[in-house]
Design a protein around this motif. Structure first.
Motif, PDB file in Angstrom:
ATOM      1  N   MET A  48       0.803  -1.206   0.000  1.00 22.27           N
ATOM      2  CA  MET A  48       0.000   0.000   0.000  1.00 22.27           C
ATOM      3  C   MET A  48       0.844   1.268   0.000  1.00 22.27           C
ATOM      4  SD  MET A  48      -3.350  -0.040   0.290  1.00 22.27           S
ATOM      5  CE  MET A  48      -4.737  -0.802   0.952  1.00 22.27           C
ATOM      6  N   LEU A  49       2.025   1.201   0.548  1.00 26.68           N
ATOM      7  CA  LEU A  49       2.853   2.403   0.680  1.00 26.68           C
ATOM      8  C   LEU A  49       3.888   2.500  -0.428  1.00 26.68           C
ATOM      9  CD1 LEU A  49       3.406   2.222   4.521  1.00 26.68           C
ATOM     10  CD2 LEU A  49       1.963   3.815   3.286  1.00 26.68           C
ATOM     11  N   PRO A  50       4.243   3.722  -0.811  1.00 24.22           N
ATOM     12  CA  PRO A  50       5.325   3.883  -1.786  1.00 24.22           C
ATOM     13  C   PRO A  50       6.612   3.270  -1.225  1.00 24.22           C
ATOM     14  CG  PRO A  50       4.186   5.961  -1.415  1.00 24.22           C
ATOM     15  CD  PRO A  50       3.676   4.996  -0.388  1.00 24.22           C
ATOM     16  N   THR A  51       7.319   2.539  -2.070  1.00 23.94           N
ATOM     17  CA  THR A  51       8.568   1.927  -1.630  1.00 23.94           C
ATOM     18  C   THR A  51       9.517   1.804  -2.804  1.00 23.94           C
ATOM     19  OG1 THR A  51       9.557   0.022  -0.522  1.00 23.94           O
ATOM     20  CG2 THR A  51       7.692  -0.435  -1.935  1.00 23.94           C
ATOM     21  N   GLY A  52      10.786   1.988  -2.565  1.00 26.48           N
ATOM     22  CA  GLY A  52      11.791   1.833  -3.610  1.00 26.48           C
ATOM     23  C   GLY A  52      11.568   2.735  -4.806  1.00 26.48           C
ATOM     24  N   GLY A  53      10.950   3.887  -4.614  1.00 30.08           N
ATOM     25  CA  GLY A  53      10.692   4.806  -5.708  1.00 30.08           C
ATOM     26  C   GLY A  53       9.430   4.504  -6.497  1.00 30.08           C
TER      27      GLY A  53
END
Length: 142
Positions: free
Chosen positions: A1-6
């Motif tokens: 659900m969350l932004p990760t790794g760009g």
């Protein structure tokens, strides 16, 4: 659900999140339920929890605070049958399988409520095509 790794792969999922655990609790029967909802490392999953996801982009609070002008008549349609095949249906309170009824019919920030309707026999998907739902929308638009 969350932004990760760009990458931000699920912004649409975050947009409609709201906390209902105070009203309905959390389903403690699901695998890694605590860490999925509240954050942390579970047996199979790791995450930051629902509050982090809400903080990262839920539109519910901002929409309610901004409000819908009174000149815009608003109608709310909700299903009441948590019976979507192949889905882990929401079952901790009245829902259409995906959205709690109280959430779907919440008028916070709505300037003019033109009408609300709970169609008890329909699930979340059926709201988009079932004759009873389409008849209600047509009646509101008439």
């Amino acid at each position: 659900m969350l932004p990760t790794g760009g990458y931000d792969c699920y912004p649409g999922q975050r947009q409609l999140l709201a906390r209902w655990d105070g009203s309905y609790g959390v389903d403690g029967t699901a695998q890694d339920w605590w860490t999925t909802y509240y954050g942390g490392q579970g047996l199979y999953t790791a995450g930051q929890g629902i509050q982090a996801a809400v903080d990262a982009g839920s539109l519910i609070g901002p929409l309610q605070r901004a409000g819908i002008p009174a000149a815009v008549r608003t109608y709310l349609l909700a299903g009441g049958s948590a019976d979507i095949p192949g889905v882990l249906n929401e079952n901790r309170g009245p829902s259409d399988g995906i959205v709690f009824t109280r959430s779907a019919l919440d008028t916070t920030g709505v300037g003019t409520v033109g009408g609300t309707r709970l169609v008890g026999g329909l699930n979340h998907l059926e709201l988009a095509w079932a004759p009873e739902a389409m008849g209600q929308v047509a009646a509101w638009l008439a």
